[in-house]
Motif scaffolding. Sequence first.
Motif, PDB file in Angstrom:
ATOM      1  N   UNK A 111      -0.663   5.885 -22.021  1.00 57.86           N
ATOM      2  CA  UNK A 111      -1.443   5.573 -21.255  1.00 57.86           C
ATOM      3  C   UNK A 111      -1.861   6.221 -20.319  1.00 57.86           C
ATOM      4  N   UNK A 112      -1.357   5.128 -18.846  1.00 63.16           N
ATOM      5  CA  UNK A 112      -2.211   6.498 -17.774  1.00 63.16           C
ATOM      6  C   UNK A 112      -1.200   7.666 -17.680  1.00 63.16           C
ATOM      7  N   UNK A 114      -2.337   9.540 -20.126  1.00 62.34           N
ATOM      8  CA  UNK A 114      -3.154  10.939 -20.887  1.00 62.34           C
ATOM      9  C   UNK A 114      -3.605  10.972 -19.900  1.00 62.34           C
ATOM     10  N   UNK A 115      -4.395   8.795 -18.930  1.00 61.59           N
ATOM     11  CA  UNK A 115      -4.906  10.185 -18.099  1.00 61.59           C
ATOM     12  C   UNK A 115      -4.896  10.085 -17.087  1.00 61.59           C
TER      13      UNK A 115
END
Lengths: 636, 121
Positions: A111-112, A114-115
């Motif tokens: 997730x991070x 992707x961020x």
Amino acid sequence: MTKLRIGGPSALGAVELKRVQTQLTVNLDKEQALLDFVQQTLPPPGTKSGVPTPDGMKILQAEMDNPKSLVDWTRFASLREGGAEAFKKAHGAFTAACEVEGAVIELNRALPKIGTLDTSQEVGRFLLSEARYQYQARLEILERVDRVVQMVEAAPDAPGVAAFPKAELNALRNQLQLDLEDLLYAHGPEVKKPRRTFDAGFGNYKPAPPKPKYLDPTPAAQLPARVALTPGEVTDLKDAAKGLERLLKSPGLEAKILAFAERQGNAEPQLIKMLGAFALLVDEATTAPDYRYVQGHSLPDRAHYRARFHAKPSSRNDTSRQVLFEALAKVMDAKDPVAVGEKVVVEHFLREVGFTAAEIKNSKASFASISRALEDEAFLPLRYLNEYEIRYQYKSVSQEMEQLFRKVTTAFVEGRFEEWKANQPAAEWQLRSLTPEGRAAWHAPLETQREIKDSKGQPVVLKTHEARGFERLWVTKNHTGSHGFDHPIGTPCLLAYLTNPRTEAIIVEDPRWPQHAGRMYMRLLERPNGKPVMFVEGMAKDNEYPCQTDAEAALLNHAILKAKAIGAELVISGYAESTVKALGLKTELKHAWQSRFVLTPTPLVEATVAFGPHDWVHTSDSECSPNRDPYHYLGD
Amino acid sequence: MSRHRLELEGSRRGAPTIKRGLYDGLFSKERSLTEVLGAEPATLASLRELAHAHYHSGRWAQCVAIVEGLHALDAPELWDPIMLSRCHQELGDPERAAICARIGEELLALAVNGRSEGASS
């Protein structure tokens, strides 16, 4: 972007999915792969209830009403209508998914990234070498730790941050950095190389782009950087102490050694020399492979060994570090530390390269010869030769071969190898065709120079010389060849070169290149009528060195001078055809069958493809002819 | 001279250390960063509150830093990507915002609708 599909109607099974996630290096479509992965692991809603923060739900509700929102909220009518209960239920499903073994880690790692538009490649344990895997895994954790550090720094005074375990965070960060430094030191910059990438699917390995063609030797672009200590780096007391502290992994050792040296009458040359040799010994012993168990891990050239590509953590390395640390402590405690230290260096060097306790006791090796061996990087080849396991085709002569290896290594460490080689019992036969003057000239090494122009027209002087001393152990390691000391076929080829007085090697050196640019074997043979012949093979060029013809021309010039000096006819292997033509040498090309030579007996083995079946036991006279039509040199 | 007399280990005393078993678990993916660091759930909860406070007061960059830190610590919430999307949008980074929105939307769809919807082909 190419993508590897995970999930969907033709989904891979859960086990396969897990394998893909954990074992393969894949170039993922980062969003899709993550979503598919979640799809696979997400259990039905309501499996387990998670507790979302109320504020989080409020934020989501506000976002639903935000006209600028990028999310298509029409898909979530049920969420809007269901209110808090619907939120809780959805969050419950999410947290349950996170609790599936491994999922939480995978999901949150992705997730991070992707961020921040990072790539989402997995570390592939079985597709990277162990060291590279360890390096990449630590780097990845370090990136996450840095995110946490940024979080802590974003709000230093907040109550949550005040309670955060910052000391542990620092300790973890330090440990990761230490590990990375250790891996980098042990394995060199190669350990940092980007992961391999795969096109869609498995097995479609995308090879690295072709290397650029170099006109001039450019070591920085073509060879790995040196990691090993150089003798020049331990000529100063402070540097030697610093090196020992780093290599023995003992914080504070540098200061202790400096204080000890001061008590001994600071900067005494003999003390510095002893400590320098000690540091070189530690550097070798803590990175060298355990050749009793690891054999035939040949690297392409000397630069790769200097970059420590052969280093793999082993219990032997750890033991050596501990033993050498204790030995150093003993030296520092001695009344005459220089004398004790020199003795310790000699004993531990011999022990490390595979001599037995009895052999060490009877050895005549001196500190001077061992110190020279360390400076000339003889540690690895000597260890290999002593610990080499005799392979299949030589089982019948394994005892003789082992004895010969021992004689070779003993002569090396006692600093009398040249004398030993020249006075081998086989020397009488092998050099019988030469006059006494010719024999003296054969043993006397020549040096030559040849000026060439680089691609910009600037003059460059190539130098040639004949290998002597510990250089002999590395002379066959300038290209990927079977004559290297640790080639998978074993070491008979190097043994043939080391033990046959009729075989010598010419080395060519280019000032722009940090290792030998190439080498050429010279062999003293004889005609059936007893006249001496000097046969030279083509050049074995360093893999990455680009100037083949110039270097081979320098070597052939050297061979011409040597043949004249010893009074022998020069025969040049057909493998050097292009250079013979480029030089315009006055030669005669003869059929191989017209060029018959007598191959006199060897101490045990002979090795050449120029006129033999690569390597074989050769203990009697035999006739031979070259495998390729040779050029007979006719003079100037 | 013994190791003890050299006092080589002295400087390490008192410094916090990471337990080897936990540390190794990080690489075998058996342990989360939160476990290794020993961060309390209450600490993580208050950090999340702080992130929300930053969000409400328009301190987008700080909010992003904390949410990403929480994710690095393996402490996510379902709507974090949607929150990050808003932050990046406000920070003038539409590309990141769009990616976060897409991932948030799909995650939400999976969580709300379960396995039957959202499967990719």
